[in-house]
Design an enzyme around this catalytic site. Structure first.
Site, mmCIF file in Angstrom:
data_model
loop_
_atom_site.group_PDB
_atom_site.id
_atom_site.type_symbol
_atom_site.label_atom_id
_atom_site.label_comp_id
_atom_site.label_asym_id
_atom_site.label_seq_id
_atom_site.Cartn_x
_atom_site.Cartn_y
_atom_site.Cartn_z
ATOM 1 N N TYR A 74 64.798 -113.668 39.791
ATOM 2 C CA TYR A 74 63.425 -113.622 39.985
ATOM 3 C C TYR A 74 63.136 -114.382 41.315
ATOM 4 O O TYR A 74 62.062 -113.918 42.127
ATOM 5 C CB TYR A 74 62.515 -114.347 38.963
ATOM 6 N N ARG A 77 63.911 -111.764 43.860
ATOM 7 C CA ARG A 77 62.962 -110.495 43.921
ATOM 8 C C ARG A 77 61.686 -111.252 44.704
ATOM 9 O O ARG A 77 61.137 -110.660 45.485
ATOM 10 C CB ARG A 77 62.638 -110.224 42.469
ATOM 11 N N GLN A 109 50.634 -102.865 37.633
ATOM 12 C CA GLN A 109 51.682 -103.203 36.743
ATOM 13 C C GLN A 109 52.666 -104.012 37.617
ATOM 14 O O GLN A 109 53.661 -104.563 37.316
ATOM 15 C CB GLN A 109 52.576 -101.912 36.367
ATOM 16 N N ASN A 110 52.186 -104.048 39.039
ATOM 17 C CA ASN A 110 53.121 -104.913 40.047
ATOM 18 C C ASN A 110 52.837 -106.453 39.820
ATOM 19 O O ASN A 110 52.030 -106.938 39.705
ATOM 20 C CB ASN A 110 52.921 -104.370 41.308
ATOM 21 N N VAL A 111 54.055 -106.933 39.932
ATOM 22 C CA VAL A 111 54.109 -108.455 40.001
ATOM 23 C C VAL A 111 54.007 -109.039 41.353
ATOM 24 O O VAL A 111 54.372 -110.263 41.718
ATOM 25 C CB VAL A 111 55.200 -109.109 38.953
ATOM 26 N N HIS A 129 51.168 -106.991 33.842
ATOM 27 C CA HIS A 129 52.623 -107.465 33.825
ATOM 28 C C HIS A 129 52.854 -108.903 34.634
ATOM 29 O O HIS A 129 54.227 -109.164 34.736
ATOM 30 C CB HIS A 129 53.713 -106.515 34.324
ATOM 31 N N GLY A 210 51.332 -94.088 41.670
ATOM 32 C CA GLY A 210 52.822 -94.444 42.060
ATOM 33 C C GLY A 210 53.345 -95.210 40.796
ATOM 34 O O GLY A 210 54.014 -96.141 40.789
ATOM 35 N N PRO A 237 54.527 -88.648 44.734
ATOM 36 C CA PRO A 237 55.358 -87.609 45.300
ATOM 37 C C PRO A 237 55.999 -86.761 44.208
ATOM 38 O O PRO A 237 56.220 -85.621 44.529
ATOM 39 C CB PRO A 237 56.527 -88.130 46.285
ATOM 40 N N GLU A 238 56.103 -87.277 43.169
ATOM 41 C CA GLU A 238 57.001 -86.491 41.928
ATOM 42 C C GLU A 238 56.046 -86.349 40.870
ATOM 43 O O GLU A 238 55.287 -87.130 40.532
ATOM 44 C CB GLU A 238 57.932 -87.794 41.386
HETATM 45 N N1 APR Z 1 53.478 -93.529 46.972
HETATM 46 C C1 APR Z 1 53.132 -93.266 45.589
HETATM 47 N N2 APR Z 1 54.241 -93.030 44.684
HETATM 48 C C2 APR Z 1 55.114 -93.211 45.034
HETATM 49 C C3 APR Z 1 55.644 -93.674 46.388
HETATM 50 C C4 APR Z 1 54.645 -93.693 47.307
HETATM 51 N N3 APR Z 1 54.933 -93.809 48.711
HETATM 52 N N4 APR Z 1 57.032 -93.770 46.280
HETATM 53 C C5 APR Z 1 57.465 -93.598 45.071
HETATM 54 N N5 APR Z 1 56.540 -93.421 44.283
HETATM 55 C C6 APR Z 1 56.442 -93.008 42.724
HETATM 56 C C7 APR Z 1 57.545 -92.552 42.383
HETATM 57 O O1 APR Z 1 57.759 -91.286 42.371
HETATM 58 C C8 APR Z 1 57.444 -92.858 40.572
HETATM 59 O O2 APR Z 1 57.100 -91.953 40.117
HETATM 60 O O3 APR Z 1 56.170 -94.163 42.145
HETATM 61 C C9 APR Z 1 56.585 -94.091 40.894
HETATM 62 C C10 APR Z 1 57.310 -95.651 40.447
HETATM 63 O O4 APR Z 1 57.677 -95.769 39.148
HETATM 64 P P1 APR Z 1 58.511 -96.699 38.545
HETATM 65 O O5 APR Z 1 59.513 -97.234 39.471
HETATM 66 O O6 APR Z 1 58.938 -96.401 37.060
HETATM 67 O O7 APR Z 1 57.303 -97.938 38.648
HETATM 68 P P2 APR Z 1 56.156 -98.255 37.327
HETATM 69 O O8 APR Z 1 55.773 -97.301 36.799
HETATM 70 O O9 APR Z 1 55.320 -99.274 38.232
HETATM 71 O O10 APR Z 1 57.165 -99.237 36.425
HETATM 72 C C11 APR Z 1 56.225 -99.985 35.306
HETATM 73 O O11 APR Z 1 58.207 -101.042 34.534
HETATM 74 O O12 APR Z 1 59.848 -101.465 35.765
HETATM 75 C C12 APR Z 1 58.853 -102.083 34.980
HETATM 76 O O13 APR Z 1 57.595 -103.882 34.596
HETATM 77 C C13 APR Z 1 58.189 -103.047 35.542
HETATM 78 O O14 APR Z 1 55.773 -102.772 36.180
HETATM 79 C C14 APR Z 1 57.250 -102.026 36.122
HETATM 80 C C15 APR Z 1 56.793 -100.840 34.966
#
Ligand code: APR
Length: 279
Positions: A74, A77, A109-111, A129, A210, A237-238
């Site tokens: 941690y 990170r 959800q971001n820390v 989170h 995102g 983007p996905e």
């Molecule tokens: N702008 C917007 N979205 C983006 C970008 C960008 N520049 N770059 C990537 N992404 C998208 C990816 O395509 C993906 O769909 O952001 C998303 C990130 O997904 P995850 O990594 O799964 O993140 P998140 O949904 O926040 O994860 C949820 O799970 O990992 C645990 O506790 C942690 O809070 C986190 C939770």
């Protein structure tokens, strides 16, 4: 979906319904600040001869077995987060909160704390989170900032010395990072569980930025908004891997996703929200 359609949805839903416009952010909003996502290859952590997957380490079970190693992970990170700066998408949301606070609510959800560093307030930012800059007693307490004496930079795979480990006590007791682990459940006091569900029941519109939609409370939030026949716009983007886009497909026959980066779309959508009439 085209940006014009998203702007129209904001106008229609925002003017017909008095509730807040709720923003739900995930790792994607911080990607443009250079913070790698949790699940990528860079997330692995070596302890002794073994590589741990983040989902194994981010657990109370792992912390109980190896608190020093989990804390080191941690702290590493956290140093990545501290070195990063808020990007235009974070700034747009901070400006929006100060321009139109009555119509603004942010669930993140971001820390990494970047929304707060950009200027959003705790009153309208639910960190569901947790926040990597804080710790709390294992036995339970309000979160407190990590001790300054620990410093902010932390090398990958470095363990804490005994003296450093001692700094991580609060009121004489051991602490843990103020985050929600995979083997734990949401609550109101630490993670604003009830407040988030209440926001879902009041929202005029939900904008997801995102996030893939793999965690419980964010998915419940989206389901409740859609069940009330309020729209959800997704920025990512996905599309194929995105559970929120798939929920939209199932409910309204369209994924309603702006395919691109947060920095491209959040400022434009925030401007549209700012121009809605106040509640
Ligand atoms: N702008 C917007 N979205 C983006 C970008 C960008 N520049 N770059 C990537 N992404 C998208 C990816 O395509 C993906 O769909 O952001 C998303 C990130 O997904 P995850 O990594 O799964 O993140 P998140 O949904 O926040 O994860 C949820 O799970 O990992 C645990 O506790 C942690 O809070 C986190 C939770």
């Amino acid at each position: 979906m085209e940006i014009a359609q998203a702007l129209e949805l904001i106008q229609t839903a925002g003017n017909e319904h008095p509730g807040p416009i709720v923003w739900l952010t995930g790792a994607g909003i911080s990607a443009e600040s250079g913070i790698p996502t949790f699940r990528g290859a860079q997330g692995y952590w070596r302890v002794g001869s073994r590589n741990y997957h983040p989902q194994e380490l981010a657990t109370f079970a792992a912390y109980t077995q190896m608190p020093n190693e989990v804390w080191s992970w941690y702290l590493y990170r956290r140093s990545v987060c501290r070195a990063a700066a808020a990007n235009p998408a974070h700034h747009a949301l901070a400006a929006l909160e100060s321009e139109a606070p009555d119509r603004f609510l942010l669930v993140t959800q971001n820390v990494d704390g970047l929304h707060l560093r950009a200027g959003n307030t705790l009153a309208r930012t639910y960190q569901v989170h947790g926040n990597i800059d804080y710790m709390r007693k294992v036995s339970g307490s309000a979160p407190v900032p990590l001790p300054e004496a620990l410093g902010e930079t932390w090398a990958r795979e470095r363990s804490l010395t005994e003296a450093e480990f001692e700094l991580l006590r609060h009121e004489g007791e051991p602490t843990r990072p103020h985050v929600l682990w995979f083997d734990e459940t949401y609550d109101e006091i630490n993670f604003r569980f009830d407040s988030t569900l209440r926001a879902a029941d009041e929202a005029a519109l939900l904008i997801v930025v995102g996030s893939t939609g793999q965690t419980n409370l964010p998915v419940q939030l989206a389901r409740r908004v859609l069940a009330r026949d309020r729209p959800m716009i997704v920025i990512d983007p996905e599309v194929d891997e995105n559970a929120f886009a798939q929920m939209n497909e199932a409910v309204c026959g369209a994924h309603r996703t702006l395919r691109g980066g947060a920095g491209t779309f959040v400022p434009a959508l925030a401007d549209a929200v700012a121009s809605l009439s106040p509640r």
